[in-house]
Design an enzyme around this catalytic site. Structure first.
Site, mmCIF file in Angstrom:
data_model
loop_
_atom_site.group_PDB
_atom_site.id
_atom_site.type_symbol
_atom_site.label_atom_id
_atom_site.label_comp_id
_atom_site.label_asym_id
_atom_site.label_seq_id
_atom_site.Cartn_x
_atom_site.Cartn_y
_atom_site.Cartn_z
ATOM 1 C CB SER A 172 44.259 -18.377 31.518
ATOM 2 O OG SER A 172 43.346 -18.420 30.433
ATOM 3 C CE1 TYR A 185 48.328 -19.519 28.221
ATOM 4 C CE2 TYR A 185 45.956 -19.887 28.398
ATOM 5 C CZ TYR A 185 47.066 -19.075 28.586
ATOM 6 O OH TYR A 185 46.921 -17.833 29.145
ATOM 7 C CE LYS A 189 48.655 -19.272 31.910
ATOM 8 N NZ LYS A 189 49.599 -18.422 32.669
#
Length: 293
Positions: A172, A185, A189
């Protein structure tokens, strides 16, 4: 004397790489064929995973689809088969290492060795750091990062035996710039990027030049995971847009695929900007989300 020769050799190699990169801007690497190749996609029951499966099928690949939702993944298999493709589904919770091992064994027995592994399954909570529960943080790391380790450990050995294969890890843009409410998150990533780069270098050092690695860096995608995004400079991406760009990047053996593609240059330019401008951007420049819970 030897040091001077190494410096000259290194400079010559640098100029060669610059020339090659310049040529590739105007003459992209030829797309490789995936006809008949076995491609495994995790999280294939919806969103980006579903579109990746459809796009790989469109270029002739055979699909093995993993998802935790039985109905969703079977629907994708049916869609592929109705379009003349070949696909098989397996139910797998990639947060559980023993389940990954068990399902991987079934794939090898029932379908064969995987040529392309696409680690796509992911989760996003979108909450402030102190309101995230311990279980939510752990689940993010289990699915978004550790599952990539476990699947690679299952399918990389056969690629090494053949010196042939491709591993695709969906990261991402949060891997490039962490923002509020994405602490777990973004961490997962960022780690995916580091893991992919390190494993790629390891294969290179050990002489396996037929195994390729691609990391995909999409901006916000309309999959339902991101509900309150801030990005005034670009629209939210569709899963189909991400899948199309990712598959083309894999066909051209790109190490990194930025979606939209202009983000590649944004990252390069961003590294030259003042730190304060990056850490405290204007409303126009800010890309992030509001809390989702």
């Amino acid at each position: 004397m030897y040091v001077i020769l190494e410096i000259i050799q290194t400079l010559c190699y640098l100029f060669y790489c610059i020339a090659e990169a310049t040529v590739r801007v105007f003459v992209p690497e030829k797309k490789k064929s995936f006809a008949g190749k076995l491609v495994l996609v995790t999280g294939a029951g919806h969103g980006i995973g579903r579109e990746l499966a459809l796009h790989f099928s469109d270029i002739g690949a055979r699909l093995v689809l993993w998802d935790i939702n039985k109905q969703n993944v079977e629907n994708v298999v049916q869609e592929i088969q109705e379009n003349g493709g070949t696909a098989t589904s397996y139910i797998c919770d990639v947060s559980k290492i023993e389940e990954i091992k068990s399902v991987a064994d079934k794939v090898r027995r029932e379908v064969g060795d995987v040529d392309v592994l696409v680690n796509n399954a992911g989760i996003l909570h979108g909450a402030s750091f102190l309101t995230l529960t311990d279980a939510e943080i752990k689940r993010t790391i289990d699915i978004n990062l550790l599952a990539y380790f476990w699947t690679c450990r299952q399918f990389l050995p056969s690629m090494i035996n053949r010196n042939s294969g491709h591993i695709v890890n969906i990261a991402s843009m949060a891997a490039k710039k962490g923002v509020a409410y994405l602490t777990d998150y973004a961490a997962s990533k960022c780690a995916v990027q580091g893991f992919t780069e390190a494993l790629s270098d390891e294969m290179r050092r050990e002489g396996y030049d037929g195994i390729f690695f691609t990391t995909v860096f999409p901006m916000f995608v309309d999959t339902g995971m991101t509900k309150f995004s801030h990005d005034r400079l670009s629209k939210m991406l569709s899963p189909a847009e991400v899948a199309s760009a990712a598959v083309e990047g894999v066909q051209r053996n790109k190490k990194g695929v930025y979606i939209p593609s202009n983000l590649d240059w944004s990252v390069r330019i961003g590294n030259l900007l003042p730190r304060r401008f990056i850490d405290d951007p204007t409303d126009l420049m800010y890309r992030g989300i509001d809390p989702q819970k």
